[in-house]
Write a protein that holds these residues in place. Structure first.
Motif, PDB file in Angstrom:
ATOM      1  N   ASP A 140      24.544  21.924  -4.236  1.00  0.00           N
ATOM      2  CA  ASP A 140      23.823  22.930  -3.459  1.00  0.00           C
ATOM      3  C   ASP A 140      23.972  24.320  -4.076  1.00  0.00           C
ATOM      4  N   TRP A 141      25.077  24.558  -4.763  1.00  0.00           N
ATOM      5  CA  TRP A 141      25.321  25.863  -5.366  1.00  0.00           C
ATOM      6  C   TRP A 141      25.654  25.724  -6.860  1.00  0.00           C
ATOM      7  N   PRO A 142      24.681  25.285  -7.644  1.00  0.00           N
ATOM      8  CA  PRO A 142      24.937  25.221  -9.088  1.00  0.00           C
ATOM      9  C   PRO A 142      25.013  26.633  -9.666  1.00  0.00           C
ATOM     10  N   PRO A 143      25.612  26.794 -10.837  1.00  0.00           N
ATOM     11  CA  PRO A 143      25.631  28.114 -11.466  1.00  0.00           C
ATOM     12  C   PRO A 143      24.214  28.615 -11.739  1.00  0.00           C
ATOM     13  N   ALA A 144      24.055  29.919 -11.788  1.00  0.00           N
ATOM     14  CA  ALA A 144      22.738  30.499 -12.043  1.00  0.00           C
ATOM     15  C   ALA A 144      22.200  30.069 -13.403  1.00  0.00           C
ATOM     16  N   THR A 145      23.091  29.937 -14.357  1.00  0.00           N
ATOM     17  CA  THR A 145      22.749  29.451 -15.699  1.00  0.00           C
ATOM     18  C   THR A 145      23.686  28.308 -16.033  1.00  0.00           C
ATOM     19  N   ALA A 146      23.150  27.235 -16.570  1.00  0.00           N
ATOM     20  CA  ALA A 146      23.987  26.083 -16.896  1.00  0.00           C
ATOM     21  C   ALA A 146      25.080  26.489 -17.877  1.00  0.00           C
ATOM     22  N   PRO A 147      26.359  26.300 -17.513  1.00  0.00           N
ATOM     23  CA  PRO A 147      27.450  26.705 -18.388  1.00  0.00           C
ATOM     24  C   PRO A 147      27.763  25.638 -19.428  1.00  0.00           C
ATOM     25  N   SER A 148      28.484  26.040 -20.454  1.00  0.00           N
ATOM     26  CA  SER A 148      28.961  25.088 -21.452  1.00  0.00           C
ATOM     27  C   SER A 148      30.061  24.215 -20.855  1.00  0.00           C
ATOM     28  N   VAL A 149      30.069  22.972 -21.240  1.00  0.00           N
ATOM     29  CA  VAL A 149      31.146  22.048 -20.879  1.00  0.00           C
ATOM     30  C   VAL A 149      31.803  21.598 -22.173  1.00  0.00           C
ATOM     31  N   LEU A 150      33.092  21.900 -22.313  1.00  0.00           N
ATOM     32  CA  LEU A 150      33.826  21.539 -23.515  1.00  0.00           C
ATOM     33  C   LEU A 150      34.539  20.200 -23.307  1.00  0.00           C
ATOM     34  N   ALA A 151      34.929  19.575 -24.413  1.00  0.00           N
ATOM     35  CA  ALA A 151      35.665  18.314 -24.324  1.00  0.00           C
ATOM     36  C   ALA A 151      36.749  18.299 -25.385  1.00  0.00           C
ATOM     37  N   GLY A 152      37.911  17.796 -25.009  1.00  0.00           N
ATOM     38  CA  GLY A 152      39.001  17.642 -25.960  1.00  0.00           C
ATOM     39  C   GLY A 152      38.876  16.309 -26.680  1.00  0.00           C
ATOM     40  N   ALA A 153      39.294  16.283 -27.949  1.00  0.00           N
ATOM     41  CA  ALA A 153      39.198  15.052 -28.723  1.00  0.00           C
ATOM     42  C   ALA A 153      40.192  15.096 -29.875  1.00  0.00           C
ATOM     43  N   THR A 154      40.594  13.897 -30.326  1.00  0.00           N
ATOM     44  CA  THR A 154      41.452  13.786 -31.508  1.00  0.00           C
ATOM     45  C   THR A 154      40.915  12.745 -32.488  1.00  0.00           C
ATOM     46  N   GLY A 155      40.612  11.545 -32.022  1.00  0.00           N
ATOM     47  CA  GLY A 155      40.162  10.484 -32.899  1.00  0.00           C
ATOM     48  C   GLY A 155      38.718  10.641 -33.342  1.00  0.00           C
ATOM     49  N   PRO A 156      38.321   9.947 -34.421  1.00  0.00           N
ATOM     50  CA  PRO A 156      36.963  10.080 -34.967  1.00  0.00           C
ATOM     51  C   PRO A 156      35.863   9.779 -33.957  1.00  0.00           C
ATOM     52  N   ARG A 157      35.993   8.699 -33.186  1.00  0.00           N
ATOM     53  CA  ARG A 157      34.937   8.353 -32.238  1.00  0.00           C
ATOM     54  C   ARG A 157      34.817   9.400 -31.135  1.00  0.00           C
ATOM     55  N   SER A 158      35.964   9.908 -30.675  1.00  0.00           N
ATOM     56  CA  SER A 158      35.923  10.930 -29.632  1.00  0.00           C
ATOM     57  C   SER A 158      35.335  12.233 -30.172  1.00  0.00           C
ATOM     58  N   LEU A 159      35.643  12.572 -31.414  1.00  0.00           N
ATOM     59  CA  LEU A 159      35.096  13.790 -31.998  1.00  0.00           C
ATOM     60  C   LEU A 159      33.581  13.688 -32.155  1.00  0.00           C
ATOM     61  N   ARG A 160      33.101  12.538 -32.606  1.00  0.00           N
ATOM     62  CA  ARG A 160      31.644  12.362 -32.692  1.00  0.00           C
ATOM     63  C   ARG A 160      31.017  12.471 -31.305  1.00  0.00           C
ATOM     64  N   LEU A 161      31.707  11.924 -30.300  1.00  0.00           N
ATOM     65  CA  LEU A 161      31.184  11.987 -28.933  1.00  0.00           C
ATOM     66  C   LEU A 161      31.063  13.425 -28.450  1.00  0.00           C
ATOM     67  N   THR A 162      32.051  14.261 -28.746  1.00  0.00           N
ATOM     68  CA  THR A 162      31.944  15.654 -28.292  1.00  0.00           C
ATOM     69  C   THR A 162      30.747  16.340 -28.931  1.00  0.00           C
ATOM     70  N   GLY A 163      30.433  15.974 -30.180  1.00  0.00           N
ATOM     71  CA  GLY A 163      29.235  16.523 -30.803  1.00  0.00           C
ATOM     72  C   GLY A 163      27.968  16.069 -30.112  1.00  0.00           C
ATOM     73  N   GLU A 164      27.961  14.821 -29.673  1.00  0.00           N
ATOM     74  CA  GLU A 164      26.791  14.262 -29.003  1.00  0.00           C
ATOM     75  C   GLU A 164      26.619  14.799 -27.586  1.00  0.00           C
ATOM     76  N   ALA A 165      27.712  14.845 -26.824  1.00  0.00           N
ATOM     77  CA  ALA A 165      27.585  14.976 -25.369  1.00  0.00           C
ATOM     78  C   ALA A 165      28.212  16.227 -24.770  1.00  0.00           C
ATOM     79  N   ALA A 166      28.966  17.002 -25.555  1.00  0.00           N
ATOM     80  CA  ALA A 166      29.601  18.218 -25.032  1.00  0.00           C
ATOM     81  C   ALA A 166      28.989  19.450 -25.700  1.00  0.00           C
ATOM     82  N   ASP A 167      29.323  20.610 -25.152  1.00  0.00           N
ATOM     83  CA  ASP A 167      28.826  21.874 -25.703  1.00  0.00           C
ATOM     84  C   ASP A 167      29.855  22.561 -26.588  1.00  0.00           C
ATOM     85  N   GLY A 168      31.028  21.969 -26.679  1.00  0.00           N
ATOM     86  CA  GLY A 168      32.087  22.509 -27.513  1.00  0.00           C
ATOM     87  C   GLY A 168      33.232  21.518 -27.551  1.00  0.00           C
ATOM     88  N   THR A 169      34.157  21.722 -28.489  1.00  0.00           N
ATOM     89  CA  THR A 169      35.268  20.794 -28.681  1.00  0.00           C
ATOM     90  C   THR A 169      36.581  21.553 -28.709  1.00  0.00           C
TER      91      THR A 169
END
Length: 287
Positions: A140-169
């Motif tokens: 009901d009360w989303p931010p006025a502008t969609a904010p970035s969502v970051l994701a933590g990662a260490t392994g290769p598959r997780s790092l590729r995932l952050t590139g695909e699905a997150a706005d930062g790592t």
């Protein structure tokens, strides 16, 4: 960084010191079973006037994505432009300890990121995933502008995932400059595969110690964390020495370098002033 090894009641003075000293960002953790990331972030934002507060990271096995998105949206509306939130797998042993460990952490993180970014963008979301299930959910009360969502990662598959699905790592303090370069390559692979363009923020933590006994404290910290044998990990010394270590990470691809004091840092407020007043002026600002 305000480390949760300090009791929560120490946060107010560290925040006020950071705000007064002109520190740009203060980062927090949500580690089991220390302190809540959302509660500490809300307090830090309320106690400061201009400080950007980051949480790296919120472990998604502990959190329903609707709740995480509600909390994120509330913070972004109350303190626009001053919030940075990251999510991640969490430490698997801890997730098992609380009965929240999942068979595929990668699948859960992907589903959580996709749903969370959509909810924060104001969308109505229906999804029947392996772990994330939403039926016509919208904030009901989303931010006025969609904010970035970051994701933590260490392994290769997780790092590729952050590139695909997150706005930062977010990369933890176990990653030296060479590791940042490799991580950046994997993140870019994910971004290319998903057709993502635009800025993708890379946040890197840096083990840092200064003052009397700095080298000994850093060495003990690296031993505790299992990083003593990793070349180029951490820095101990004066402002010039620390600034050069920061610059090496920036040259490797980091946009934000978070100086992580040792768990036994004797003067957290003094460390904040050292970073803001002595180190920061020696590091060129990114365009």
């Amino acid at each position: 960084m305000f480390r949760p090894q300090l009791p929560p009641e120490r946060l107010r003075e560290v925040v006020r010191t950071a705000d007064a000293a002109g520190l740009e960002e203060l980062w927090l953790w949500e580690d089991c079973f220390l302190e809540s990331g959302i509660a500490t972030a809300a307090a830090a934002l309320a106690w400061s006037e201009r400080l950007r507060v980051g949480v790296g990271l919120l472990p998604v096995p502990l959190r329903n994505v609707a709740l995480t998105s509600m909390e994120a949206a509330t913070l972004h509306r109350l303190f626009p432009g001053r919030v940075a939130l990251g999510v991640g797998h969490g430490v698997q042993a801890w997730m098992g300890q609380v009965g929240a460990r999942v068979e595929s952490p990668l699948t859960l993180l992907r589903e959580h990121l996709t749903a969370m970014r959509a909810l924060l963008a104001g969308e109505r979301v229906t999804v029947d995933g392996r772990y994330v299930k939403l039926d016509g959910v919208a904030l009901d009360w989303p931010p006025a502008t969609a904010p970035s969502v970051l994701a933590g990662a260490t392994g290769p598959r997780s790092l590729r995932l952050t590139g695909e699905a997150a706005d930062g790592t977010i990369l933890d303090a176990a990653v030296p400059p060479d590791g940042v370069r490799k991580a950046r390559g994997l993140i870019d692979e994910g971004r290319t595969a998903a057709g993502r363009t635009g800025r993708h923020e890379i946040v890197v933590y840096l083990h840092t110690a200064t003052g009397p006994g700095a080298e000994g404290r850093l060495g003990a910290e690296l031993e505790r964390s299992g990083g003593a044998s990793t070349p180029g990990l951490g820095v101990a010394g004066d402002a010039g020495t620390v600034a050069k270590a920061v610059q090496r990470l920036v040259e490797a691809g980091a946009h934000t370098v978070v100086l992580q004091p040792t768990a036994d840092e004797p003067d957290p407020e003094g460390f904040v002033r050292f970073v803001a007043e002595e180190v920061r002026p020696l590091v060129p600002r990114l365009p």
